[in-house]
Design an enzyme around this catalytic site. Structure first.
Site, PDB file in Angstrom:
ATOM      1  N   ASP A 187     -10.120  -3.322  -5.136  1.00 51.79           N
ATOM      2  CA  ASP A 187      -9.209  -2.391  -4.477  1.00 51.79           C
ATOM      3  C   ASP A 187      -9.141  -1.116  -5.292  1.00 51.79           C
ATOM      4  O   ASP A 187      -8.916  -1.164  -6.505  1.00 51.79           O
ATOM      5  CB  ASP A 187      -7.822  -3.046  -4.370  1.00 51.79           C
ATOM      6  CG  ASP A 187      -6.782  -2.180  -3.682  1.00 51.79           C
ATOM      7  OD1 ASP A 187      -7.126  -1.107  -3.161  1.00 51.79           O
ATOM      8  OD2 ASP A 187      -5.607  -2.596  -3.641  1.00 51.79           O
ATOM      9  N   HIS A 215      -8.030  -5.034  -0.892  1.00 55.80           N
ATOM     10  CA  HIS A 215      -6.876  -4.333  -0.356  1.00 55.80           C
ATOM     11  C   HIS A 215      -6.481  -4.899   1.009  1.00 55.80           C
ATOM     12  O   HIS A 215      -7.332  -5.188   1.849  1.00 55.80           O
ATOM     13  CB  HIS A 215      -7.169  -2.839  -0.225  1.00 55.80           C
ATOM     14  CG  HIS A 215      -5.966  -2.020   0.084  1.00 55.80           C
ATOM     15  ND1 HIS A 215      -5.036  -1.689  -0.869  1.00 55.80           N
ATOM     16  CD2 HIS A 215      -5.513  -1.492   1.249  1.00 55.80           C
ATOM     17  CE1 HIS A 215      -4.071  -0.988  -0.315  1.00 55.80           C
ATOM     18  NE2 HIS A 215      -4.325  -0.855   0.974  1.00 55.80           N
ATOM     19  N   SER A 241       0.838  -1.198   0.000  1.00 60.11           N
ATOM     20  CA  SER A 241       0.000   0.000   0.000  1.00 60.11           C
ATOM     21  C   SER A 241       0.878   1.255   0.000  1.00 60.11           C
ATOM     22  O   SER A 241       1.676   1.454  -0.916  1.00 60.11           O
ATOM     23  CB  SER A 241      -0.952  -0.050   1.199  1.00 60.11           C
ATOM     24  OG  SER A 241      -1.973   0.910   1.080  1.00 60.11           O
TER      25      SER A 241
END
Length: 357
Positions: A297, A327, A143
């Site tokens: 995501d 995610h 991320s």
């Protein structure tokens, strides 16, 4: 967190951080790995070193945790567990970096922290101290940490003071651009857990400023002034996304934003924050990449476009797209939040490191 912020009790991200604090575990060694909290180049890190006698020089992974540049910690149970397993299963030294977080420390501070640790670790004397093979070092992150890993790899490739080159880069559902926040993945997954679009917009804006004007402009996708329109070619999803991911969406370039706002907060236009803005010439210098993207995501298309741009620049890329994942799926590999998809993706990540590092 939202209620506490409205009441003036604490900042939204500080309230969110209380949730991640519940996940913190101490640096505890086990029979396979020695775990210590220490500092490298003045930045806190959690260090994982295999206990068994090495069979030659070891691999090394510099890992940057996720959390939107505002949350997260190397000491969270999930990150501790993943680093511990990578260290043990690959006989690797893992340096999990606790970079400073926004809103207290905004861009470029988180980047500067991870860059300082990486550059320090790549010195010959430091590699020798940890018994690391200088030809088997990679950066990795998930991320926001994937964003930092991509940015670090780019800057290292052009740093004349760094003589040790990275072997690889691992980008797990990375955030890679803040120019266009209306990609198909942002539209398709706007309200999905664990990262709905409003939260990702908040993370992006808080990385640069708490000024609500930028957050509002990013929310309406009107934050890039016309004079920077030439950068849109790097994130033009009508070119860089395959047809199956474009789906029925029609491309429209973002509307021009306020030049004054961009002048005050230029971070979104900086490749250290938006690695997808790097030129093709810069991308050609990068090491092989493993990129994981998840269908459900908002950041899906960032990773897909970066994989396409790296391939176009001649960089070897392994792109794993998980149709059934969301995610932060890799975090779900421990009881009580344990999912088969998390184990499958984590094992794929470790196997790629085993084969390529």
């Amino acid at each position: 967190s939202r209620a506490a912020e409205l009441l003036g009790l604490l900042h939204y991200m500080q309230g969110m951080r209380l949730l991640t604090a519940l996940e913190l575990v101490p640096a505890r060694s086990d029979g396979n790995v020695t775990v210590t909290d220490t500092e490298l180049s003045g930045v806190p890190v959690r260090l994982f070193v295999p206990r068994r006698d090495p069979d030659g020089l070891r691999r090394a992974v510099l890992y940057f945790h996720g959390g939107g540049w505002c949350l997260g910690d190397a000491g969270m149970k999930s990150y501790d567990h993943m680093s511990r397993r990578v260290s043990n299963e690959l006989d690797a030294v893992v340096v999990s970096v606790n970079y400073r977080l926004a809103p207290e420390h905004r861009f470029p501070v988180p980047f500067e922290d991870v860059y300082a640790v990486t550059k320090f670790f790549l010195q010959s004397a430091v590699l020798a101290r940890f018994g690391v093979d200088p030809e088997r070092v990679c950066v990795a992150g998930d991320s926001a940490g994937g964003n930092l890993a991509a940015a670090v790899a780019q800057q290292l490739s052009e740093d004349p003071e760094v003589h040790t080159k990275l072997k690889a880069q691992v980008l797990l559902y990375p955030a890679l651009q803040a120019l266009d926040l209306d990609l198909p993945s942002y539209r398709d997954n706007s309200d999905k857990p664990l990262l709905p679009r409003p939260l990702m917009v908040r993370f992006w804006s808080e990385y640069f400023t708490s000024d609500p004007a930028l957050r509002e402009a990013m929310g309406s996708n009107r934050h890039v002034p016309a004079e920077f329109g030439h950068l849109q070619r790097f994130v033009n999803w009508s070119r860089w996304l395959p047809a199956e991911m474009r789906g029925s969406h029609s491309y429209r370039a973002p509307a021009a934003g306020d030049a004054g706002l961009a002048l005050r907060y230029p971070g979104p236009l900086d490749p250290r924050a938006s690695p997808l803005l790097a030129s093709t010439a810069r991308l050609r210098l990068l090491p092989p990449a493993f990129i994981l993207t998840c269908e459900h995501d908002v950041l899906r298309d960032d990773g897909v476009m970066y994989a396409a741009r790296l391939r176009s620049a001649g960089v070897p890329v392994t792109h794993l797209h998980a149709q059934d994942a969301f995610h932060a799926a890799l975090m779900f590999i421990q009881w009580p939040l344990e999912l088969a998809v998390g184990h499958r993706l984590f094992n794929a990540y470790v196997q790629w490191l085993r084969d390529n590092l």
